[in-house]
Design a protein around this motif. Structure first.
Motif, PDB file in Angstrom:
ATOM      1  N   ALA A 132       6.254  -1.090  -7.336  1.00 23.51           N
ATOM      2  CA  ALA A 132       6.020  -2.341  -6.607  1.00 23.51           C
ATOM      3  C   ALA A 132       4.559  -2.761  -6.754  1.00 23.51           C
ATOM      4  O   ALA A 132       3.668  -1.933  -6.933  1.00 23.51           O
TER       5      ALA A 132
ATOM      6  N   CYS B  74       1.168  -4.374  -5.276  1.00 21.78           N
ATOM      7  CA  CYS B  74       0.489  -4.457  -3.980  1.00 21.78           C
ATOM      8  C   CYS B  74      -0.703  -5.410  -4.103  1.00 21.78           C
ATOM      9  O   CYS B  74      -1.261  -5.583  -5.188  1.00 21.78           O
ATOM     10  N   ARG B  75      -1.122  -5.959  -2.992  1.00 23.35           N
ATOM     11  CA  ARG B  75      -2.301  -6.833  -3.010  1.00 23.35           C
ATOM     12  C   ARG B  75      -3.528  -6.089  -3.541  1.00 23.35           C
ATOM     13  O   ARG B  75      -4.400  -6.677  -4.174  1.00 23.35           O
TER      14      ARG B  75
ATOM     15  N   GLN C  11       2.799   2.155  -6.040  1.00 18.02           N
ATOM     16  CA  GLN C  11       4.028   2.236  -5.227  1.00 18.02           C
ATOM     17  C   GLN C  11       5.126   2.612  -6.218  1.00 18.02           C
ATOM     18  O   GLN C  11       5.955   1.787  -6.592  1.00 18.02           O
TER      19      GLN C  11
ATOM     20  N   PRO D 215       8.469  -0.913  -2.198  1.00 17.24           N
ATOM     21  CA  PRO D 215       7.434  -1.536  -1.352  1.00 17.24           C
ATOM     22  C   PRO D 215       7.063  -0.705  -0.123  1.00 17.24           C
ATOM     23  O   PRO D 215       6.023  -0.928   0.488  1.00 17.24           O
TER      24      PRO D 215
ATOM     25  N   ALA E 227       2.800  -0.950   1.252  1.00 19.58           N
ATOM     26  CA  ALA E 227       2.919  -1.929   2.341  1.00 19.58           C
ATOM     27  C   ALA E 227       3.493  -1.230   3.569  1.00 19.58           C
ATOM     28  O   ALA E 227       3.022  -1.413   4.692  1.00 19.58           O
TER      29      ALA E 227
ATOM     30  N   ASN F 103       3.942  -8.936   2.950  1.00 23.41           N
ATOM     31  CA  ASN F 103       4.848  -7.797   2.772  1.00 23.41           C
ATOM     32  C   ASN F 103       4.699  -6.738   3.857  1.00 23.41           C
ATOM     33  O   ASN F 103       5.675  -6.330   4.477  1.00 23.41           O
TER      34      ASN F 103
ATOM     35  N   THR G   9      13.557  -4.237   2.993  1.00 28.82           N
ATOM     36  CA  THR G   9      12.571  -4.871   2.117  1.00 28.82           C
ATOM     37  C   THR G   9      13.258  -5.982   1.329  1.00 28.82           C
ATOM     38  O   THR G   9      14.471  -5.939   1.135  1.00 28.82           O
TER      39      THR G   9
ATOM     40  N   THR H 158      12.768  -7.955  -2.396  1.00 28.32           N
ATOM     41  CA  THR H 158      12.019  -7.726  -3.642  1.00 28.32           C
ATOM     42  C   THR H 158      12.383  -8.763  -4.692  1.00 28.32           C
ATOM     43  O   THR H 158      13.432  -9.395  -4.622  1.00 28.32           O
TER      44      THR H 158
ATOM     45  N   PHE I 114       1.526 -13.638  -7.338  1.00 30.35           N
ATOM     46  CA  PHE I 114       1.033 -13.048  -6.086  1.00 30.35           C
ATOM     47  C   PHE I 114      -0.265 -13.757  -5.672  1.00 30.35           C
ATOM     48  O   PHE I 114      -0.426 -14.231  -4.543  1.00 30.35           O
TER      49      PHE I 114
ATOM     50  N   SER J  86       8.685 -12.632  -1.922  1.00 30.48           N
ATOM     51  CA  SER J  86       8.957 -11.260  -1.495  1.00 30.48           C
ATOM     52  C   SER J  86       8.086 -10.335  -2.349  1.00 30.48           C
ATOM     53  O   SER J  86       7.196 -10.799  -3.033  1.00 30.48           O
ATOM     54  N   THR J  87       8.343  -9.038  -2.282  1.00 27.40           N
ATOM     55  CA  THR J  87       7.484  -8.099  -3.005  1.00 27.40           C
ATOM     56  C   THR J  87       7.910  -8.022  -4.472  1.00 27.40           C
ATOM     57  O   THR J  87       9.071  -7.755  -4.782  1.00 27.40           O
TER      58      THR J  87
END
Ligand SMILES: [Zn+2]
Ligand SMILES: [Zn+2]
Length: 330
Positions: free
Chosen positions: A36, A38-39, A61, A145, A149, A173, A298, A300, A315, A322-323
């Protein structure tokens, strides 16, 4: 093996054929199924975090299967087991932080997809002590995720202790996952979004939030704790203004823009501002025990590995609903 590689911050990742890693002492070789986004991956790619390993395979992730086991790995895993690999990749186990149950602050910690290679690739190696078994309830994509998250969100949430009214700033998320736990545990939830983002406010209310509004608004009552998931410094004084006496504001991100000054009276009466850094293995164990009971759900959006740049761009520009999860193998 195929990997998406960051050569330098602020440049797109490059798809490349790199040597497949081999497990050293204590490590697992993992065939990656999904990773996944992530920020934090964005912060690394955009050069907002100091001193990444370069060139770097990002991603922390990671869900995959144990393909090979290095020497001196305890019996927790066997070949073929599904494992999750999180952000905290290694600690020294001997510094003052490690010896006081704060391995998340270890002086020599290494982080997956930041200071060691991560999961935007077909394989990775990981220190077995920091890998998790994942709840059976989730498939490989939906569980991904939860590995950051979920985990770091959970650590932020735990810092709010028994706050009855909980404010959440930024409904991305991590917030989505933590809101589900907060509601499950009977907290009253106030959700703050970008001013005017009525769609997200509506989503929050539908999920069960008692109130949702713009980040500049005051909730109907002061909250006992607030978690800030958005990387926007001015939210700190905003959250303080809406905080009850003795309450806590938890900054849940690894990076945030500067916090503007604010009057001392907003902090007085034993209000606390804190941040959350990384995770401990214990956070992971607690969270993976709790998540399937809620059950935390979650949402995704899949991308093939070679489209990692597209996932990051979407992103960055707020276009993901969503993720994003990179799908690396079936
Ligand atoms: Zn340490
Ligand atoms: Zn993360």
């Amino acid at each position: 093996m195929r990997a998406m590689v960051l050569d330098r911050p602020r440049q797109p990742l490059q798809i490349r054929d790199v040597e497949k890693p081999r497990p050293a002492k204590g490590q697992l070789l993992v065939r990656i199924v999904a990773c996944a986004v992530c920020r934090t991956d964005l912060h690394v790619a955009d050069g907002e975090l100091p001193d990444p390993k370069l060139p770097l395979i990002p991603g922390h992730q990671i869900v995959g299967c144990v393909e090979e086991i290095g020497e001196e790995v305890n019996s927790k895993f066997k070949i073929g087991d599904r494992v999750g690999i999180p952000w905290l990749g290694w600690t020294d186990g001997e510094c003052a932080y490690c010896r006081s149950n704060r391995e998340n602050l270890c002086d020599r910690a290494r982080f997956t997809g930041y200071t060691i290679d991560g999961g935007y690739a077909e394989f990775t190696v990981a220190d077995a002590r920091f890998c998790f078994h994942l709840p059976h309830r989730y498939n490989d994509v939906e569980v991904a995720p939860l590995l950051c998250a979920g985990l770091i969100g959970y650590r932020s949430y735990r810092k709010t202790r028994d706050a009855r009214r909980l404010g959440i700033y930024g409904f991305g998320n991590a917030a989505h996952l933590i809101a589900q736990i907060a509601l499950y545990e009977g907290r009253e939830l106030f959700v703050f979004t970008r001013p005017g983002d009525l769609a997200t406010q509506q989503t929050a209310r539908k999920m069960g939030a008692a109130w949702a509004g713009g980040s500049g608004e005051m909730p109907p009552e002061k909250h006992d704790a607030a978690i800030i998931f958005a990387s926007v410094g001015p939210l700190v004084p905003a959250a303080l203004r809406a905080l009850a006496k003795g309450g806590i504001v938890v900054c849940g991100g690894i990076h945030m823009s500067d916090i503007p000054s604010f009057p001392y009276v907003d902090l007085w009466e034993e209000r606390v501002i804190t941040s959350v850094a990384n995770l401990t293995r214990r956070d992971g164990e607690e969270f993976f025990d709790l998540a399937p009971r809620v059950p935390v759900k979650t949402t995704t959006e899949p991308f093939p590995l070679e489209d990692a740049n597209t996932a990051l761009d979407r992103f960055r520009s707020g276009k993901l609903k969503s993720t994003a999860v990179l799908i690396i193998a079936e």
